[in-house]
Scaffold this motif. Structure first.
Motif, PDB file in Angstrom:
ATOM      1  N   GLN C 233      -0.098   2.717  -7.879  1.00 56.86           N
ATOM      2  CA  GLN C 233      -1.450   2.096  -7.548  1.00 56.86           C
ATOM      3  C   GLN C 233      -0.268   0.739  -6.690  1.00 56.86           C
ATOM      4  N   PRO C 234      -1.532   0.798  -6.058  1.00 55.90           N
ATOM      5  CA  PRO C 234      -0.534  -0.967  -5.546  1.00 55.90           C
ATOM      6  C   PRO C 234      -1.106  -1.875  -6.446  1.00 55.90           C
ATOM      7  N   PRO C 235      -0.050  -3.179  -6.222  1.00 63.70           N
ATOM      8  CA  PRO C 235       0.440  -3.230  -5.169  1.00 63.70           C
ATOM      9  C   PRO C 235       1.624  -2.943  -5.250  1.00 63.70           C
ATOM     10  N   GLU C 236       1.989  -1.796  -5.984  1.00 57.35           N
ATOM     11  CA  GLU C 236       3.457  -0.721  -5.962  1.00 57.35           C
ATOM     12  C   GLU C 236       3.228  -0.163  -4.961  1.00 57.35           C
ATOM     13  N   THR C 237       4.569   0.225  -4.641  1.00 55.01           N
ATOM     14  CA  THR C 237       4.483   1.264  -2.729  1.00 55.01           C
ATOM     15  C   THR C 237       5.236   2.250  -3.597  1.00 55.01           C
ATOM     16  N   SER C 238       4.917   3.884  -2.831  1.00 56.86           N
ATOM     17  CA  SER C 238       5.703   5.251  -2.779  1.00 56.86           C
ATOM     18  C   SER C 238       5.886   5.198  -1.894  1.00 56.86           C
ATOM     19  N   LEU C 239       6.547   6.184  -1.324  1.00 57.13           N
ATOM     20  CA  LEU C 239       6.646   6.487   0.385  1.00 57.13           C
ATOM     21  C   LEU C 239       4.836   7.849   0.430  1.00 57.13           C
ATOM     22  N   GLY C 240       5.119   8.135  -0.476  1.00 57.99           N
ATOM     23  CA  GLY C 240       3.378   8.890  -0.124  1.00 57.99           C
ATOM     24  C   GLY C 240       2.027   8.339  -0.422  1.00 57.99           C
ATOM     25  N   SER C 241       2.277   6.721  -0.676  1.00 62.14           N
ATOM     26  CA  SER C 241       1.101   5.969  -0.635  1.00 62.14           C
ATOM     27  C   SER C 241       1.073   5.150   0.779  1.00 62.14           C
ATOM     28  N   MET C 242       2.811   4.827   1.041  1.00 63.70           N
ATOM     29  CA  MET C 242       2.296   4.310   2.108  1.00 63.70           C
ATOM     30  C   MET C 242       2.055   5.182   3.397  1.00 63.70           C
ATOM     31  N   VAL C 243       2.112   6.303   3.448  1.00 70.33           N
ATOM     32  CA  VAL C 243       1.132   7.353   4.062  1.00 70.33           C
ATOM     33  C   VAL C 243      -0.280   7.475   4.028  1.00 70.33           C
ATOM     34  N   GLY C 244      -0.813   7.484   3.304  1.00 71.40           N
ATOM     35  CA  GLY C 244      -2.000   8.035   2.516  1.00 71.40           C
ATOM     36  C   GLY C 244      -2.288   5.522   3.806  1.00 71.40           C
ATOM     37  N   TYR C 245      -2.262   4.614   3.252  1.00 72.80           N
ATOM     38  CA  TYR C 245      -2.608   3.603   3.717  1.00 72.80           C
ATOM     39  C   TYR C 245      -2.471   3.374   5.251  1.00 72.80           C
ATOM     40  N   GLY C 246      -1.416   4.770   5.563  1.00 68.88           N
ATOM     41  CA  GLY C 246      -1.035   4.759   7.170  1.00 68.88           C
ATOM     42  C   GLY C 246      -2.006   4.818   8.220  1.00 68.88           C
ATOM     43  N   ARG C 247      -2.436   6.001   6.878  1.00 69.41           N
ATOM     44  CA  ARG C 247      -3.606   7.446   8.017  1.00 69.41           C
ATOM     45  C   ARG C 247      -4.454   6.200   8.675  1.00 69.41           C
ATOM     46  N   GLU C 248      -5.465   4.751   8.492  1.00 66.39           N
ATOM     47  CA  GLU C 248      -6.408   4.656   8.491  1.00 66.39           C
ATOM     48  C   GLU C 248      -5.854   4.346   9.929  1.00 66.39           C
ATOM     49  N   TYR C 249      -5.263   4.050  10.322  1.00 67.92           N
ATOM     50  CA  TYR C 249      -4.284   3.617  11.491  1.00 67.92           C
ATOM     51  C   TYR C 249      -4.017   4.307  12.556  1.00 67.92           C
TER      52      TYR C 249
END
Lengths: 332, 315, 287
Positions: C233-249
């Motif tokens: 969960q944010p603010p922590e970040t992992s490789l999967g969550s980076m992809v997840g958030y990047g998906r919108e862009y």
């Protein structure tokens, strides 16, 4: 019941019984398999009892029962006059220092990731015998006694030959100076040329350590070489017991006779007794004397009544209707 | 044979009971459902009424048995958010998911198994290495990465296909490919190793040494035997038809069971989550059961494998 | 018969592994170094904002020098976030793999030692976890219990435990019925000594191979769950969550998700290659 000496024997087993349940096929009902069916034996300090029989006759199970590795379904085992503790308990574990086993397959019995020296020392570590220096000394002594060189303590099991491995197993078994050693087919996995060496070593070690040995083998000759007494087993029962030379020269039970005649002998061709019928199947025990379907001299009574193991006038124990009444034998 | 069926049925039943118990225990462990559903500042009377309505004030074991009997009557609770029966909500979504997973399963079977067999038959050849490299790649690329790459290429750059939604069959193409590729890779690897195992067996060498044509050895001896382990993994794939597209459905905004599950988890809509859990477990257990029975048909040895031959009895 | 056994281990000579394995080793080494040195390597904190450089592309695509891999919608440095994400993902995967191996091996030993009812219970649990796709199980637990990092790691640790349990049980039973473990037991060794000093070292290579094979699966699971927004969960970040958030862009700033996606693929690929290689060398019986 039997001719026992005045002192308590080291090991006394009475009427041991061990059953297994086996199911054949998906439909099959569970059948009872009596691996050991009323075996009694006794062993004195420093002596060797040979136990002979073909595979499946229950001789290994008997060995495991007298060691207390398995609990008999009926019957008792007394070691130095005391009953066996339950397997796995602390007293049972402590008792292991007094009784040891030597296995058929020395490579399987050794941990391939530990050196020989560490493994020979392990019983001393387990039972907390001596301090570090004493243990090291004891290991060297054991290696020497079993004919291994001191530097072989650093070797791993796979770096030794089969005979050397069995020597290592013997060294480990003797580490705590046990009173009883059960050797289950200790030479049958070895090359023929090595077998004699290991047998001689066994005799030498017995003299040196004063250990009593239960020697289990399918090879009557090997048994005779080391034993003070020999018992022949057939389908979970002892059918004959006596002095090794007597049994070998004048076997009384028809099964022993067949075993003896199977020993190759130069210049005695054509006299072999060939056993008829199927090899014994503990799951399908014949009625009466279990040997009667294969017995060359069986008669009507044999299929109805199971003969008891009783002493002949000369002291030999035989379980055969004929052996006690030679008159019938001739008539039949 | 009957004993074999009975034994497997019993195991399946035990597994289902364990899943139901798991759901119940976890549900009760996770806190007071009443407070979870009602807002924290809800009036105490409302919370109490809720408890009575949901049977939360009864002893735990009564709740457990009620829970159990309700499930076997098909009552899996209501969505705690919109009040509709959870089962209806889930079943509505099943066709959409199957529209993705069934074509994907066909792709997996049609690519994975032949690729694995070919690789095994030409072991260590360039073809084998190529297939295996592709298989490892297919297995190590997560479906969401593959899905997004496909979207980037075919939807964003080339504009050939839609990037998400469920309006037409064209919307299904990218998700189906995404699902199929990973599964095909797994299946190819598995088939290859099963096949290699069988090809190394003495009876294969005997058959070919006897002069049986290689083609006949492969079709007559190797394939049927290699099929046995492969059936397991195919069974697993069939079993996960309902829930095998959780991530892909999210990537492509496909309104299937997986999407529902993710939303329900995010909203902590426990009835829906639990309904999906039970449904998936039931499918899985059924499919495992069928696989086991197929095993029995393919390999007669396994039927008698129940015989508990005691070790040491023969020694 | 016994001579064959002598030859086998002695024939094991050291050879340089194939190129692909060397690459995999190199990549895994790089990832481990990155994870350990994250604080030193990362130019920025993973939460530091740079509002003047939002959605800046990487160098070579018109980006600015201070953000080599570009920035996200809040101007956070993708390179720094990537480094911290690698640390998080590896930490989770290592923790979960160890938990799974320890749990599974212990249960397998318990089953092998006590047999009977204990064994039946363990095997029923094995059946149970084999009967539900792990992702579904994980999602249900997350729904019921909410999310925390510890729970998340423990949960992923449950993945593949049944494999270790099966292996440990099978090997311990075979060692206990015939081989060295039976020998050691009749020497009078306690179960602790038997399993800890003899059985465990003997099956360790098989277990390590299984761990190497399970590791990439756990990375994939972690990144999948985080991608869905249900893992880290944010603010922590992992490789999967980076992809997840990047998906919108995805259309405007694909670099946000491409670099973590590439790291996921390369890492799982490398560890899988290493696992296969180890399996072939150490334990060809395992598949």
């Amino acid at each position: 019941m039997r001719t026992s000496p005045i002192t308590t024997p080291l090991l006394e087993a009475q009427n041991l019984m061990r059953r297994y349940w086996m199911r054949r096929g998906a439909f099959g009902k569970a059948t009872e398999v009596r691996a050991v069916d009323g075996v009694s034996l006794s062993l004195e300090r420093g002596k060797t009892l040979g136990l002979v029989g073909e595979s499946g006759c229950g001789k290994s199970t008997t060995g495991r029962l007298v060691l207390g590795l398995e609990t008999p379904d009926a019957g008792t085992v007394a070691f130095q006059g005391a009953p066996m503790p339950a397997p796995g308990t602390a007293p049972w574990r402590a008792q292991r220092a007094r009784m040891q086993m030597v296995f058929q397959d020395p490579l399987g019995a050794l941990d391939r990731r530990l050196t020989i020296g560490v493994q020979v020392r392990e019983p001393l570590d387990i039972h907390g015998i001596g301090d570090a220096a004493a243990r090291e000394k004891r290991v060297l002594h054991l290696l020497h006694a079993t004919g291994l060189r001191p530097e072989q303590a650093e070797r791993y099991p796979h770096e030794l030959s089969g005979g050397q491995r069995q020597r290592a197993v013997l060294a480990r078994a003797l580490a705590t100076d046990p009173a009883l050693l059960v050797c289950d087919e200790p030479i049958s996995a070895l090359d023929v040329s090595i077998q004699a060496q290991v047998m001689n070593l066994l005799v030498k070690l017995q003299r040196e350590f004063g250990t009593a040995i239960l020697f289990i083998s399918h090879d009557l000759r090997a048994v005779r070489q080391v034993s003070h007494r020999v018992a022949v087993m057939y389908l979970g029962r002892i059918v004959e017991e006596g002095e090794p030379d007597d049994v070998l020269h004048s076997p009384a039970h028809p099964y022993s006779q067949a075993l003896v005649s199977a020993i190759p002998h130069p210049g005695r061709g054509g006299q072999r007794i060939l056993l008829q019928g199927d090899p014994p199947n503990p799951a399908d025990r014949p009625s009466g004397c279990a040997f009667h379907p294969r017995c060359p001299v069986a008669f009507a009574r044999c299929s109805q009544e199971s003969p008891a193991l009783t002493a002949r006038p000369d002291g030999r124990l035989v379980a055969c209707h004929l052996a006690h009444e030679p008159a019938i034998a001739r008539a039949a | 044979m009957l004993r074999f069926f009975g034994f497997r049925l019993l195991r399946a039943a035990i597994t289902i009971v364990m899943v139901v118990t798991f759901a119940f225990v976890v549900l009760r462990l996770s806190g007071d459902p009443a407070l979870l559903i009602m807002s924290v500042d809800a009036p105490p009377e409302a919370v109490a009424a809720f408890r009575t309505a949901w049977g939360l004030d009864e002893p735990l074991w009564v709740q457990y048995f009620k829970y159990f009997s309700a499930i076997f009557e098909g009552d899996l609770g209501r969505s705690m958010r919109d009040g509709r029966p959870a089962l209806t909500l889930v079943l509505e979504r099943v066709p959409a998911t199957l529209a993705l997973t069934i074509p994907a399963l066909l792709i997996k079977l049609c690519i994975g198994i032949p690729a694995g067999i070919t690789a095994a038959l030409h072991r260590n050849s360039l073809l084998d290495r190529l297939v295996m490299a592709l298989a490892v790649a297919g297995f190590t690329i997560p479906s969401f990465v593959l899905g997004l790459l496909l979207v980037l290429l075919f939807a964003v750059q080339l504009g050939w296909l839609p990037s998400g939604g469920q309006e037409s069959w064209r919307h299904a193409i990218l998700p189906v490919i995404t699902l199929g590729v990973g599964g095909a890779a797994v299946l190819a690897r598995f088939t290859r190793s099963a096949m290699l195992e069988v090809l190394g067996q003495p009876y294969i060498r005997t058959a070919s040494a006897k002069g049986v044509p290689w083609r006949a050895v492969v079709w007559g001896h190797a394939l049927p035997n290699a099929a046995i382990p492969t059936v397991t993994i195919v069974g697993f794939m069939v079993g996960s038809l309902i829930a095998g597209a959780v991530v892909v459905e999210s990537v492509f905004s496909w309104p299937g069971v997986g999407r529902l599950l993710v939303v329900a988890v995010a909203n902590r809509d426990l009835a829906v989550v639990q309904c999906i859990l039970l449904l998936v477990a039931a499918t899985m257990v059924t499919s495992n059961l069928v696989v086991d029975l197929l095993y029995g048909a393919l390999d007669p040895r396994l039927r008698s494998g129940l015989a508990s031959a005691p070790k040491g009895a023969a020694a | 018969m016994s001579d064959v056994a002598i030859a086998a281990p002695a024939a094991r000579r050291f050879r340089l592994p194939p190129t692909l394995v060397m690459f995999a080793l190199g990549w895994v080494g790089l990832m481990l170094a990155t994870a350990f040195l994250a604080d030193v390597l990362a130019p920025y904190s993973y939460t530091a904002l740079d509002l003047r450089n939002r959605l800046a592309p990487p160098i070579g695509f018109g980006g600015v020098l201070i953000h080599p891999l570009g920035t996200d919608e809040l101007g956070r440095d993708v390179f720094s976030r990537l480094i911290y994400s690698i640390r998080m993902s590896l930490l989770i995967a290592f923790g979960a793999t160890l938990i799974g191996a320890a749990l599974g091996t212990s249960l397998g030993f318990l089953a092998a030692h006590f047999r009977g009812l204990v064994e039946q219970c363990v095997m029923a649990l094995v059946d149970f976890s084999a009967s539900i796709p792990f992702l579904i199980l994980a999602l249900s637990v997350l729904a019921f219990f909410g999310n925390s990092l510890t729970l998340f790691i423990c949960l992923l640790g449950l993945h593949a435990w049944e494999r270790y349990a099966r292996i440990a049980r099978g090997l311990a039973i075979s060692a206990g019925s015939q081989g060295y473990a039976a020998a050691v037991r009749q020497l009078g060794a306690s179960p602790w000594r038997n399993y800890g000093r003899h059985v465990l070292p003997n099956i360790a290579s098989t277990l390590i191979v299984s761990m190497t094979l399970a590791f990439p699966e756990i990375i994939l699971l972690e990144s999948g769950l985080s991608f869905l927004g249900l893992g880290v969960q944010p603010p922590e970040t992992s490789l999967g969550s980076m992809v997840g958030y990047g998906r919108e862009y995805l259309t405007r700033a694909p670099w946000i998700l491409l670099s973590p996606a590439a790291v996921i693929v390369l890492t799982t690929f490398s560890v899988s290659v290493l696992g296969d290689w180890l399996r072939d060398r150490l334990d060809p019986t395992l598949r």
